[in-house]
Scaffold this motif. Structure first.
Motif, PDB file in Angstrom:
ATOM      1  N   GLY A 121       0.626  -1.139   0.015  1.00 38.29           N
ATOM      2  CA  GLY A 121      -0.009  -0.044   0.011  1.00 38.29           C
ATOM      3  C   GLY A 121       0.942   1.076   0.076  1.00 38.29           C
ATOM      4  O   GLY A 121       0.349   2.427   0.062  1.00 38.29           O
ATOM      5  N   GLY A 122       2.193   0.973  -0.127  1.00 38.83           N
ATOM      6  CA  GLY A 122       3.072   2.314  -0.081  1.00 38.83           C
ATOM      7  C   GLY A 122       3.317   2.868   1.387  1.00 38.83           C
ATOM      8  O   GLY A 122       3.941   4.061   1.345  1.00 38.83           O
ATOM      9  N   ALA A 123       2.932   2.323   2.312  1.00 34.59           N
ATOM     10  CA  ALA A 123       3.053   2.771   3.787  1.00 34.59           C
ATOM     11  C   ALA A 123       4.585   2.234   4.333  1.00 34.59           C
ATOM     12  O   ALA A 123       4.517   1.346   4.999  1.00 34.59           O
ATOM     13  N   TYR A 124       5.264   2.899   3.709  1.00 36.65           N
ATOM     14  CA  TYR A 124       6.906   2.322   4.063  1.00 36.65           C
ATOM     15  C   TYR A 124       7.226   2.276   5.549  1.00 36.65           C
ATOM     16  O   TYR A 124       7.948   1.478   5.952  1.00 36.65           O
ATOM     17  N   SER A 125       6.944   3.223   5.981  1.00 41.76           N
ATOM     18  CA  SER A 125       7.213   3.521   7.606  1.00 41.76           C
ATOM     19  C   SER A 125       6.774   2.751   8.327  1.00 41.76           C
ATOM     20  O   SER A 125       7.489   2.124   9.109  1.00 41.76           O
ATOM     21  N   GLU A 126       5.500   2.348   7.979  1.00 42.92           N
ATOM     22  CA  GLU A 126       4.717   1.058   9.028  1.00 42.92           C
ATOM     23  C   GLU A 126       5.418  -0.048   8.550  1.00 42.92           C
ATOM     24  O   GLU A 126       5.715  -1.069   9.566  1.00 42.92           O
ATOM     25  N   ALA A 127       5.631  -0.110   7.196  1.00 43.92           N
ATOM     26  CA  ALA A 127       6.403  -1.740   6.985  1.00 43.92           C
ATOM     27  C   ALA A 127       7.626  -1.912   7.571  1.00 43.92           C
ATOM     28  O   ALA A 127       8.046  -2.913   8.000  1.00 43.92           O
ATOM     29  N   GLU A 128       8.498  -0.797   7.485  1.00 40.59           N
ATOM     30  CA  GLU A 128       9.885  -0.906   8.009  1.00 40.59           C
ATOM     31  C   GLU A 128       9.770  -1.031   9.571  1.00 40.59           C
ATOM     32  O   GLU A 128      10.481  -1.870  10.233  1.00 40.59           O
ATOM     33  N   GLU A 129       8.749  -0.491  10.230  1.00 38.35           N
ATOM     34  CA  GLU A 129       8.475  -0.765  11.807  1.00 38.35           C
ATOM     35  C   GLU A 129       8.163  -2.087  11.983  1.00 38.35           C
ATOM     36  O   GLU A 129       8.681  -2.876  12.633  1.00 38.35           O
ATOM     37  N   GLU A 130       7.202  -2.851  11.205  1.00 35.06           N
ATOM     38  CA  GLU A 130       6.824  -4.086  11.350  1.00 35.06           C
ATOM     39  C   GLU A 130       8.068  -5.089  11.075  1.00 35.06           C
ATOM     40  O   GLU A 130       8.130  -6.023  11.758  1.00 35.06           O
ATOM     41  N   ALA A 131       8.873  -4.815  10.262  1.00 37.80           N
ATOM     42  CA  ALA A 131       9.926  -5.697   9.874  1.00 37.80           C
ATOM     43  C   ALA A 131      10.940  -5.474  11.017  1.00 37.80           C
ATOM     44  O   ALA A 131      11.422  -6.564  11.584  1.00 37.80           O
ATOM     45  N   GLY A 132      11.146  -4.552  11.647  1.00 34.45           N
ATOM     46  CA  GLY A 132      11.838  -4.401  12.837  1.00 34.45           C
ATOM     47  C   GLY A 132      11.392  -5.081  14.025  1.00 34.45           C
ATOM     48  O   GLY A 132      12.040  -5.811  14.698  1.00 34.45           O
ATOM     49  N   ASP A 133       9.881  -5.296  14.209  1.00 36.77           N
ATOM     50  CA  ASP A 133       9.264  -5.960  15.115  1.00 36.77           C
ATOM     51  C   ASP A 133       9.679  -7.366  14.851  1.00 36.77           C
ATOM     52  O   ASP A 133       9.904  -7.983  15.902  1.00 36.77           O
ATOM     53  N   ALA A 134       9.881  -7.883  13.608  1.00 37.70           N
ATOM     54  CA  ALA A 134       9.829  -9.295  13.223  1.00 37.70           C
ATOM     55  C   ALA A 134      11.244  -9.592  13.547  1.00 37.70           C
ATOM     56  O   ALA A 134      11.529 -10.688  14.159  1.00 37.70           O
ATOM     57  N   GLU A 135      12.029  -8.907  13.471  1.00 42.05           N
ATOM     58  CA  GLU A 135      13.553  -9.028  13.482  1.00 42.05           C
ATOM     59  C   GLU A 135      13.904  -9.261  15.183  1.00 42.05           C
ATOM     60  O   GLU A 135      14.513 -10.055  15.529  1.00 42.05           O
ATOM     61  N   GLY A 136      12.954  -8.632  15.835  1.00 41.96           N
ATOM     62  CA  GLY A 136      13.028  -8.824  17.383  1.00 41.96           C
ATOM     63  C   GLY A 136      12.608  -9.992  18.178  1.00 41.96           C
ATOM     64  O   GLY A 136      13.146 -10.472  18.971  1.00 41.96           O
ATOM     65  N   ALA A 137      12.100 -10.718  17.100  1.00 41.13           N
ATOM     66  CA  ALA A 137      11.461 -12.344  17.637  1.00 41.13           C
ATOM     67  C   ALA A 137      12.984 -13.149  17.865  1.00 41.13           C
ATOM     68  O   ALA A 137      12.911 -13.871  18.684  1.00 41.13           O
ATOM     69  N   ALA A 138      13.702 -12.867  16.826  1.00 40.80           N
ATOM     70  CA  ALA A 138      15.023 -13.594  17.061  1.00 40.80           C
ATOM     71  C   ALA A 138      15.676 -13.457  18.404  1.00 40.80           C
ATOM     72  O   ALA A 138      16.233 -14.243  19.127  1.00 40.80           O
ATOM     73  N   ASP A 139      15.994 -12.033  18.696  1.00 41.81           N
ATOM     74  CA  ASP A 139      16.618 -11.856  20.062  1.00 41.81           C
ATOM     75  C   ASP A 139      15.714 -11.999  21.161  1.00 41.81           C
ATOM     76  O   ASP A 139      16.372 -12.742  22.178  1.00 41.81           O
ATOM     77  N   ARG A 140      14.445 -11.946  21.039  1.00 41.30           N
ATOM     78  CA  ARG A 140      13.507 -12.683  22.217  1.00 41.30           C
ATOM     79  C   ARG A 140      13.594 -14.159  22.365  1.00 41.30           C
ATOM     80  O   ARG A 140      13.660 -14.710  23.497  1.00 41.30           O
ATOM     81  N   CYS A 141      13.813 -14.601  21.115  1.00 44.18           N
ATOM     82  CA  CYS A 141      13.994 -16.215  21.228  1.00 44.18           C
ATOM     83  C   CYS A 141      15.154 -16.564  21.934  1.00 44.18           C
ATOM     84  O   CYS A 141      15.303 -17.503  22.778  1.00 44.18           O
ATOM     85  N   GLU A 142      16.409 -15.844  21.580  1.00 45.80           N
ATOM     86  CA  GLU A 142      17.605 -16.387  22.087  1.00 45.80           C
ATOM     87  C   GLU A 142      17.702 -15.839  23.581  1.00 45.80           C
ATOM     88  O   GLU A 142      18.216 -16.607  24.320  1.00 45.80           O
ATOM     89  N   GLN A 143      16.913 -14.643  24.012  1.00 42.17           N
ATOM     90  CA  GLN A 143      17.001 -14.405  25.492  1.00 42.17           C
ATOM     91  C   GLN A 143      16.241 -15.416  26.164  1.00 42.17           C
ATOM     92  O   GLN A 143      16.604 -15.620  27.587  1.00 42.17           O
ATOM     93  N   ALA A 144      15.129 -15.981  25.548  1.00 38.42           N
ATOM     94  CA  ALA A 144      14.408 -17.071  26.317  1.00 38.42           C
ATOM     95  C   ALA A 144      15.312 -18.186  26.991  1.00 38.42           C
ATOM     96  O   ALA A 144      15.046 -18.737  27.678  1.00 38.42           O
ATOM     97  N   PHE A 145      16.282 -18.597  26.071  1.00 38.82           N
ATOM     98  CA  PHE A 145      17.303 -19.570  26.258  1.00 38.82           C
ATOM     99  C   PHE A 145      18.291 -19.107  27.346  1.00 38.82           C
ATOM    100  O   PHE A 145      18.692 -19.744  28.115  1.00 38.82           O
ATOM    101  N   THR A 146      18.896 -17.937  27.087  1.00 34.35           N
ATOM    102  CA  THR A 146      19.722 -17.127  28.155  1.00 34.35           C
ATOM    103  C   THR A 146      19.182 -17.140  29.210  1.00 34.35           C
ATOM    104  O   THR A 146      19.769 -17.316  30.372  1.00 34.35           O
ATOM    105  N   ASP A 147      17.831 -16.606  29.511  1.00 29.01           N
ATOM    106  CA  ASP A 147      17.296 -16.381  30.685  1.00 29.01           C
ATOM    107  C   ASP A 147      17.287 -17.659  31.522  1.00 29.01           C
ATOM    108  O   ASP A 147      17.398 -17.634  32.736  1.00 29.01           O
ATOM    109  N   ARG A 148      17.080 -18.843  30.778  1.00 28.06           N
ATOM    110  CA  ARG A 148      17.137 -20.137  31.561  1.00 28.06           C
ATOM    111  C   ARG A 148      18.535 -20.857  31.510  1.00 28.06           C
ATOM    112  O   ARG A 148      18.719 -21.995  32.018  1.00 28.06           O
ATOM    113  N   ARG A 149      19.581 -20.031  31.308  1.00 26.65           N
ATOM    114  CA  ARG A 149      20.807 -20.445  31.032  1.00 26.65           C
ATOM    115  C   ARG A 149      20.900 -21.669  30.441  1.00 26.65           C
ATOM    116  O   ARG A 149      21.696 -22.624  30.777  1.00 26.65           O
TER     117      ARG A 149
END
Length: 191
Positions: A121-149
């Motif tokens: 739809g040409g809403a690039y700022s929103e698309a960029e933000e959503e891609a950033g949110d998706a990228e954060g899933a990887a960090d949160r996943c790794e953190q789930a393991f790190t938190d449990r050592r």
């Protein structure tokens, strides 16, 4: 002798066709390389190179769209893999961490679906933000393991593919949005 002449002519014709298509392939590779250089993302060429459609792209928008597809495919693949691993390790610390990751990647898949709609739809700022949110899933996943050592090696490959795809998509979308901001005289939000 006529057979040898025909073979020689066929070889010359094939070489001519190959030589004619080489500059186009080189130009496409140069376009991808120059676009990736503009994105300042060191994983850009590798992510785009994994999808053969990149060789035919002629605009930054096409490359950003391809990167968005790569990120969405990575999220879906990761979600499926992690779900299977979580089922196999049910009622263990690793299984619990994997279960968290399944949730994070489910969210990433949704974010990338929304990013696709926004992008189309040409809403690039929103698309960029959503891609950033998706990228954060990887960090949160790794953190789930790190938190449990726990050792993160079980998720490191899928997390890397997710980070790479989503960050490249976001960076290429930013090139579109940044160009739009520059045309309208706005200050860039990111250098």
């Amino acid at each position: 002798m006529p057979m040898a002449k025909q073979a020689a002519m066929a070889i010359v014709l094939l070489l001519g066709v190959a030589a004619a298509s080489f500059p186009a392939a080189l130009a496409d590779a140069n376009f991808v390389a120059s676009t990736c250089k503009s994105s300042d993302n060191p994983r850009c060429a590798a992510v785009l190179g994994a999808d053969p459609r990149s060789a035919n792209a002629t605009t930054v928008r096409e490359l950003a769209s391809i990167a968005l597809d790569v990120a969405a495919a990575a999220a879906r693949a990761a979600s499926g893999f992690l779900s299977g691993e979580a089922d196999r390790r049910d009622r263990t610390d690793v299984g619990d961490a994997l279960g968290d990751c399944v949730g994070y990647y489910g969210g990433a898949t949704g974010a990338l679906e929304t990013a696709r709609e926004d992008f189309d739809g040409g809403a690039y700022s929103e698309a960029e933000e959503e891609a950033g949110d998706a990228e954060g899933a990887a960090d949160r996943c790794e953190q789930a393991f790190t938190d449990r050592r726990l050792d993160t090696s079980i998720v490191s490959d899928v997390d890397k593919r997710m980070k790479d795809g989503a960050s490249v998509a976001g960076d290429l979308i930013d090139l579109l949005w940044g160009d739009k901001r520059r045309r309208h005289g706005r200050r860039l939000l990111r250098p």
